[in-house]
Design an enzyme around this catalytic site. Structure first.
Site, PDB file in Angstrom:
ATOM      1  N   ASN A 100      -6.516  54.334 -38.298  1.00 36.49           N
ATOM      2  CA  ASN A 100      -5.770  53.845 -39.566  1.00 36.49           C
ATOM      3  C   ASN A 100      -5.128  55.030 -40.451  1.00 36.49           C
ATOM      4  OD1 ASN A 100      -5.887  52.801 -42.213  1.00 36.49           O
ATOM      5  ND2 ASN A 100      -7.999  53.423 -42.909  1.00 36.49           N
TER       6      ASN A 100
ATOM      7  N   ARG B  79      -5.153  49.665 -37.500  1.00 38.14           N
ATOM      8  CA  ARG B  79      -6.070  48.927 -39.051  1.00 38.14           C
ATOM      9  C   ARG B  79      -4.198  48.165 -39.588  1.00 38.14           C
ATOM     10  NH1 ARG B  79      -6.643  51.118 -44.475  1.00 38.14           N
ATOM     11  NH2 ARG B  79      -7.261  49.459 -45.959  1.00 38.14           N
TER      12      ARG B  79
ATOM     13  N   HIS C 295      -9.172  43.963 -47.904  1.00 36.07           N
ATOM     14  CA  HIS C 295     -11.101  44.845 -46.929  1.00 36.07           C
ATOM     15  C   HIS C 295     -11.250  44.169 -46.400  1.00 36.07           C
ATOM     16  CE1 HIS C 295     -10.649  46.888 -51.371  1.00 36.07           C
ATOM     17  NE2 HIS C 295     -10.689  47.999 -50.236  1.00 36.07           N
TER      18      HIS C 295
ATOM     19  N   ARG D  29      -7.156  51.822 -60.771  1.00 37.91           N
ATOM     20  CA  ARG D  29      -5.768  50.653 -60.958  1.00 37.91           C
ATOM     21  C   ARG D  29      -6.711  49.259 -61.886  1.00 37.91           C
ATOM     22  NH1 ARG D  29      -5.865  48.748 -53.945  1.00 37.91           N
ATOM     23  NH2 ARG D  29      -6.208  51.354 -53.500  1.00 37.91           N
TER      24      ARG D  29
ATOM     25  N   GLU E  52     -15.988  49.325 -41.070  1.00 41.53           N
ATOM     26  CA  GLU E  52     -14.531  48.597 -40.812  1.00 41.53           C
ATOM     27  C   GLU E  52     -14.310  49.202 -39.330  1.00 41.53           C
ATOM     28  OE1 GLU E  52     -13.183  50.769 -44.336  1.00 41.53           O
ATOM     29  OE2 GLU E  52     -12.448  48.504 -44.743  1.00 41.53           O
TER      30      GLU E  52
END
Ligand code: ADP
Length: 398
Positions: free
Chosen positions: A7, A90, A179, A240, A383
């Site tokens: 990743n 990923r 996600h 964010r 993940e």
């Protein structure tokens, strides 16, 4: 089969080597500050942690040092690279091109390169990672797993934005969602935990990390999600903004004389709970300040919990009901009070949590009371395991 999961972020490389016979993690680590003088890798094997300071200027160099750790004479977990059977990558953005994981070929790399217009920050490092692996381990089968793929089942009327249709045609401007790998893992795992087929459940997964998104998973498929064309949309996050009145953007640009890049920085790095509180993007700091009576920390926390709860209620509409709410990722797994405050906003729906059961971090546990109308669970995400499973499944068929 041993699968190496990769990743790549802009200055980081996270990895896990997983033995797929028993799905056990043999070693994992994180190379940080790639491209800076003080780069280092934290490598973990069997509960032991090794920190190796080694400046690297590229993902390729970081990859080489990481492979040395995996084969280290004292704490290595493999004797040579032939023991790695496949690599799973990923990829944050698969645009509308990739609706599932795929074997990486030259054509696939070329297609992923085309996606950088829609993901200029997130996809280029992952392309670097793929190319580095290809150079260092030529011929090793590699699989791309996309964060957006799980959301391909969202119906058109939910992914289209109410702006002139020509922009959808011209720029592929639509909701993509992110996600997806986490939402897929948690929704499938929660079905196992409640003992029902995933195809018979209405689940809302709340992936609350630094980046955060909710997903309505109906019968195993994503039918709506809170992130959109970009990962700034949806619920407010650590730094964010999440959803806004769109005119705020143009108002601020005019008033403050901001360039598009400057407003992007404000919305991505200076907003969310950091923006409201002015304290920190980390919820641990917000909680501490709020508990000490800092008014803006209290405000940031209240606003966050209200907006997450409001999205949960919204997804009741998307699925015509809710069976399970599942909390995951850094905040969802660890922030006891935030879970409690979100659930308090949902009492009218019959959500009731057991405060003692909720008093835990990072465990797979049901936190709702037996008479709660909706089950509430904490399910730590994984993940990497999904990436490794997809990689195994695709490579086994070669
Ligand atoms: P990312 O989106 O980068 O993967 P994470 O899922 O790790 O982020 O979430 C990071 C956030 O999770 C931190 O800002 C912090 O608020 C919270 N968090 C992480 N670990 C803990 C912990 N052990 N206790 C409390 N909060 C935590």
């Amino acid at each position: 089969m041993k699968v190496l999961v990769i990743n790549c972020g802009s200055s980081s490389l996270k990895y896990q080597l997983i033995d797929m016979e028993n799905e056990q993690v043999l070693a994992k680590g994180n190379y940080e500050r790639i491209g800076q003088k003080n780069s280092f890798v934290t490598h973990k094997v069997a509960g032991e942690k090794y920190v190796i300071e080694h400046p690297v200027s590229s993902h390729k160099e970081a990859f080489e040092i990481m492979l040395e750790q995996l084969q280290h004479k004292d704490y290595g977990v493999i004797k040579d690279l032939n023991e790695i059977n496949a690599i799973g990558h990923r990829i944050p953005h698969g645009t509308d091109m990739f609706d599932k994981s795929v074997l990486i070929t030259d054509e696939v790399i070329a297609e992923i390169e085309k996606t950088t217009e829609l993901a200029p920050i997130h996809n280029p490092p992952t392309i670097n990672g793929i190319k580095a692996c290809k150079e260092i381990m030529p011929g090793k089968p590699m699989v791309a797993v996309f964060d957006t793929a799980f959301h391909h089942t969202i119906p058109e009327e939910r992914y289209i934005y109410p702006v002139p249709y020509k922009y959808y045609e011209k720029y592929k401007m639509r909701k993509y969602g992110f996600h997806g790998t986490s939402h897929r893992y948690v929704s499938a795992r929660v079905a196992e935990l409640v003992g029902k087929p995933v195809t018979e459940l209405k689940t809302i997964v709340c992936h609350l990390g630094q980046g955060a998104s909710l997903c309505a998973v109906l019968n195993g498929e994503s039918v709506d999600t809170s992130m959109g064309f970009t990962p700034v949309a949806g619920i407010p996050m650590c730094a964010r903004s999440g959803d806004l009145d769109p005119s705020i953007v143009t108002f601020l640009m005019r008033k403050e004389g901001l360039t598009p890049d400057e407003i992007d920085t404000i919305l991505n790095k200076e907003s969310g709970v950091l923006g409201i509180s002015g304290i920190s993007p980390d919820f641990r700091d917000i909680e501490k300040a709020a508990d000490e009576g800092n008014e803006r920390a209290v405000l940031a926390r209240k606003s966050y919990c209200y907006l997450v709860a409001q999205y949960i209620a919204k997804y009741g509409v998307s699925m015509n009901g809710i069976d399970v709410i599942a909390f995951t990722a850094g905040i969802g797994e660890n922030q006891i009070n935030i879970r409690k405050m979100i659930c308090e906003n949902l009492e009218w729906l019959g959500v009731k949590i057991d405060l003692e059961k909720n008093n835990c971090r990072g465990e797979e546990v049901e936190i709702s009371t037996p008479d709660s109308k909706i089950k509430v669970w904490i399910v730590p995400t994984n993940e990497e395991l999904v990436i490794a499973r997809d990689t195994k499944q695709i490579v086994e068929k070669l």
